[in-house]
Write a protein that holds these residues in place. Structure first.
Motif, PDB file in Angstrom:
ATOM      1  N   VAL A 160       0.835  -1.208   0.000  1.00 23.25           N
ATOM      2  CA  VAL A 160       0.000   0.000   0.000  1.00 23.25           C
ATOM      3  C   VAL A 160       0.869   1.257   0.000  1.00 23.25           C
ATOM      4  O   VAL A 160       0.529   2.257  -0.632  1.00 23.25           O
ATOM      5  N   LYS A 161       1.998   1.199   0.689  1.00 25.12           N
ATOM      6  CA  LYS A 161       2.921   2.342   0.681  1.00 25.12           C
ATOM      7  C   LYS A 161       3.412   2.619  -0.732  1.00 25.12           C
ATOM      8  O   LYS A 161       3.432   3.777  -1.183  1.00 25.12           O
ATOM      9  N   LEU A 162       3.800   1.558  -1.461  1.00 27.32           N
ATOM     10  CA  LEU A 162       4.251   1.749  -2.837  1.00 27.32           C
ATOM     11  C   LEU A 162       3.098   2.197  -3.728  1.00 27.32           C
ATOM     12  O   LEU A 162       3.286   3.035  -4.624  1.00 27.32           O
ATOM     13  N   LEU A 163       1.912   1.676  -3.488  1.00 32.77           N
ATOM     14  CA  LEU A 163       0.741   2.089  -4.263  1.00 32.77           C
ATOM     15  C   LEU A 163       0.513   3.590  -4.128  1.00 32.77           C
ATOM     16  O   LEU A 163       0.250   4.277  -5.127  1.00 32.77           O
ATOM     17  N   ARG A 164       0.608   4.109  -2.917  1.00 33.82           N
ATOM     18  CA  ARG A 164       0.427   5.553  -2.709  1.00 33.82           C
ATOM     19  C   ARG A 164       1.477   6.348  -3.473  1.00 33.82           C
ATOM     20  O   ARG A 164       1.172   7.378  -4.087  1.00 33.82           O
ATOM     21  N   GLN A 184       3.209   4.946 -16.558  1.00 31.52           N
ATOM     22  CA  GLN A 184       3.398   3.630 -17.156  1.00 31.52           C
ATOM     23  C   GLN A 184       3.997   2.691 -16.108  1.00 31.52           C
ATOM     24  O   GLN A 184       5.050   2.980 -15.539  1.00 31.52           O
ATOM     25  N   LEU A 185       3.300   1.618 -15.834  1.00 29.20           N
ATOM     26  CA  LEU A 185       3.732   0.647 -14.825  1.00 29.20           C
ATOM     27  C   LEU A 185       3.979  -0.688 -15.521  1.00 29.20           C
ATOM     28  O   LEU A 185       3.047  -1.331 -15.987  1.00 29.20           O
ATOM     29  N   LYS A 186       5.233  -1.089 -15.568  1.00 34.14           N
ATOM     30  CA  LYS A 186       5.610  -2.307 -16.280  1.00 34.14           C
ATOM     31  C   LYS A 186       5.785  -3.460 -15.296  1.00 34.14           C
ATOM     32  O   LYS A 186       6.535  -3.355 -14.329  1.00 34.14           O
ATOM     33  N   ALA A 187       5.127  -4.560 -15.586  1.00 39.83           N
ATOM     34  CA  ALA A 187       5.211  -5.725 -14.707  1.00 39.83           C
ATOM     35  C   ALA A 187       6.595  -6.359 -14.736  1.00 39.83           C
ATOM     36  O   ALA A 187       6.926  -7.146 -13.846  1.00 39.83           O
ATOM     37  N   LEU A 188       7.412  -6.032 -15.728  1.00 40.79           N
ATOM     38  CA  LEU A 188       8.776  -6.544 -15.767  1.00 40.79           C
ATOM     39  C   LEU A 188       9.663  -5.889 -14.722  1.00 40.79           C
ATOM     40  O   LEU A 188      10.755  -6.391 -14.436  1.00 40.79           O
ATOM     41  N   ASN A 189       9.209  -4.779 -14.156  1.00 38.86           N
ATOM     42  CA  ASN A 189       9.932  -4.149 -13.054  1.00 38.86           C
ATOM     43  C   ASN A 189       9.724  -4.995 -11.801  1.00 38.86           C
ATOM     44  O   ASN A 189       8.598  -5.178 -11.338  1.00 38.86           O
ATOM     45  N   ASP A 190      10.810  -5.538 -11.260  1.00 36.91           N
ATOM     46  CA  ASP A 190      10.704  -6.478 -10.143  1.00 36.91           C
ATOM     47  C   ASP A 190      10.000  -5.873  -8.934  1.00 36.91           C
ATOM     48  O   ASP A 190       9.200  -6.533  -8.271  1.00 36.91           O
ATOM     49  N   LYS A 191      10.299  -4.623  -8.632  1.00 42.64           N
ATOM     50  CA  LYS A 191       9.700  -3.976  -7.459  1.00 42.64           C
ATOM     51  C   LYS A 191       8.197  -3.801  -7.644  1.00 42.64           C
ATOM     52  O   LYS A 191       7.406  -4.102  -6.739  1.00 42.64           O
ATOM     53  N   LEU A 241       3.043  -4.785  -6.213  1.00 40.06           N
ATOM     54  CA  LEU A 241       1.759  -4.328  -6.755  1.00 40.06           C
ATOM     55  C   LEU A 241       1.151  -5.276  -7.783  1.00 40.06           C
ATOM     56  O   LEU A 241       0.060  -5.812  -7.587  1.00 40.06           O
ATOM     57  N   LEU A 242       1.838  -5.458  -8.892  1.00 39.36           N
ATOM     58  CA  LEU A 242       1.194  -6.001 -10.083  1.00 39.36           C
ATOM     59  C   LEU A 242       0.983  -7.504 -10.061  1.00 39.36           C
ATOM     60  O   LEU A 242       0.279  -8.030 -10.923  1.00 39.36           O
ATOM     61  N   GLN A 243       1.571  -8.202  -9.089  1.00 38.84           N
ATOM     62  CA  GLN A 243       1.247  -9.625  -8.972  1.00 38.84           C
ATOM     63  C   GLN A 243      -0.026  -9.846  -8.169  1.00 38.84           C
ATOM     64  O   GLN A 243      -0.527 -10.964  -8.096  1.00 38.84           O
ATOM     65  N   HIS A 244      -0.561  -8.770  -7.585  1.00 41.55           N
ATOM     66  CA  HIS A 244      -1.750  -8.874  -6.746  1.00 41.55           C
ATOM     67  C   HIS A 244      -2.984  -8.379  -7.513  1.00 41.55           C
ATOM     68  O   HIS A 244      -3.085  -7.183  -7.826  1.00 41.55           O
ATOM     69  N   PRO A 245      -3.918  -9.262  -7.842  1.00 42.71           N
ATOM     70  CA  PRO A 245      -5.103  -8.854  -8.609  1.00 42.71           C
ATOM     71  C   PRO A 245      -5.890  -7.727  -7.944  1.00 42.71           C
ATOM     72  O   PRO A 245      -6.462  -6.879  -8.631  1.00 42.71           O
ATOM     73  N   GLU A 246      -5.926  -7.714  -6.619  1.00 46.04           N
ATOM     74  CA  GLU A 246      -6.675  -6.657  -5.927  1.00 46.04           C
ATOM     75  C   GLU A 246      -6.085  -5.282  -6.235  1.00 46.04           C
ATOM     76  O   GLU A 246      -6.816  -4.310  -6.454  1.00 46.04           O
TER      77      GLU A 246
END
Length: 240
Positions: free
Chosen positions: A102-106, A121-128, A133-138
């Motif tokens: 949630v901290k990163l989401l903010r 632009q948010l790329k899922a190839l970015n490990d962080k 974030l992006l591995q979580h469907p919610e």
């Protein structure tokens, strides 16, 4: 001389012991900071739960019809949707992991309000980004509520992933059509999609168009996220 050599050996041993302890502390810190990689089965179950939400179906129907995802959705509704999705995340993950995500989401939401399009632009190839974030469907759903969208190619990949991960044998004609459509959208032959789950999941990019409607949704989600905290019930469940 013997005493001097003994003293030197003792000093070297002390330095070595300190270095070993420092290395052990660093390893423990790295282990604590290491991102959680959620098993694919858990992600799939979470994705199904999100997909079954009425708000998710409405948003996807609106998007498919060419409308904006925030059309006819009030700020209050956006806040309610955001809180619901964050509560779902808190029921699934441990408290520390929820807080980190949630901290990163903010941070991502605040950055997306800047003029520079690179922050939208948010790329899922970015490990962080993937781990938090992006591995979580919610949280992907929260981003969609905020106005982020997948490209047509990414939507096709998601549909293809759903067919491949389903509990029933995939519809081969549907998979073939998706693959042909996806190949037509590729920018070059070198980007041919490999049928591996990691490629399908992590090739996606979420993009925010920066429009006035999208910016309003973005601000509403940021406000709801900033004021959110896990309830006592979800917190106790996370700690179990």
């Amino acid at each position: 001389q013997a005493e001097r050599r003994a003293a030197e050996r003792s000093a070297k041993d002390a330095v070595a012991a300190v270095q070993q302890e420092a290395s052990a502390v660093a390893r423990r810190e790295d282990e604590v900071k290491a991102p959680l990689v959620v098993p694919p089965e858990e992600r799939q179950a979470a994705a199904r739960a999100v997909a079954e939400l009425p708000m998710t179906r409405r948003r996807h129907e609106t998007s498919a019809s060419g409308g904006a995802s925030s059309d006819s959705v009030s700020t209050e509704e956006i806040a309610e949707q955001t809180v619901m999705l964050l509560d779902m995340l808190a029921e699934r993950l441990e408290k520390e992991q929820v807080e980190g995500s949630v901290k990163l989401l903010r941070t991502v939401l605040r950055n997306a309000m800047k003029d520079d399009p690179k922050y939208r632009q948010l790329k899922a190839l970015n490990d962080k980004l993937w781990a938090a974030l992006l591995q979580h469907p919610e949280l992907c759903a929260v981003l969609e509520v905020a106005g982020f969208q997948l490209s047509e190619a990414d939507r096709i990949r998601a549909d293809l992933q759903e067919h491949l991960d389903g509990g029933t044998p995939p519809n081969h004609s549907k998979v073939k059509w998706l693959m042909s459509r996806l190949e037509a959208l590729q920018t070059s032959p070198s980007t041919t999609l490999a049928l591996r789950k990691v490629d399908l999941e992590r090739i996606a990019t979420f993009v925010h168009d920066g429009s006035s409607e999208g910016s309003e949704a973005l601000a509403a989600v940021l406000e709801a996220t900033s004021g959110w905290a896990p309830s006592e019930a979800t917190s106790s469940q996370c700690e179990r």
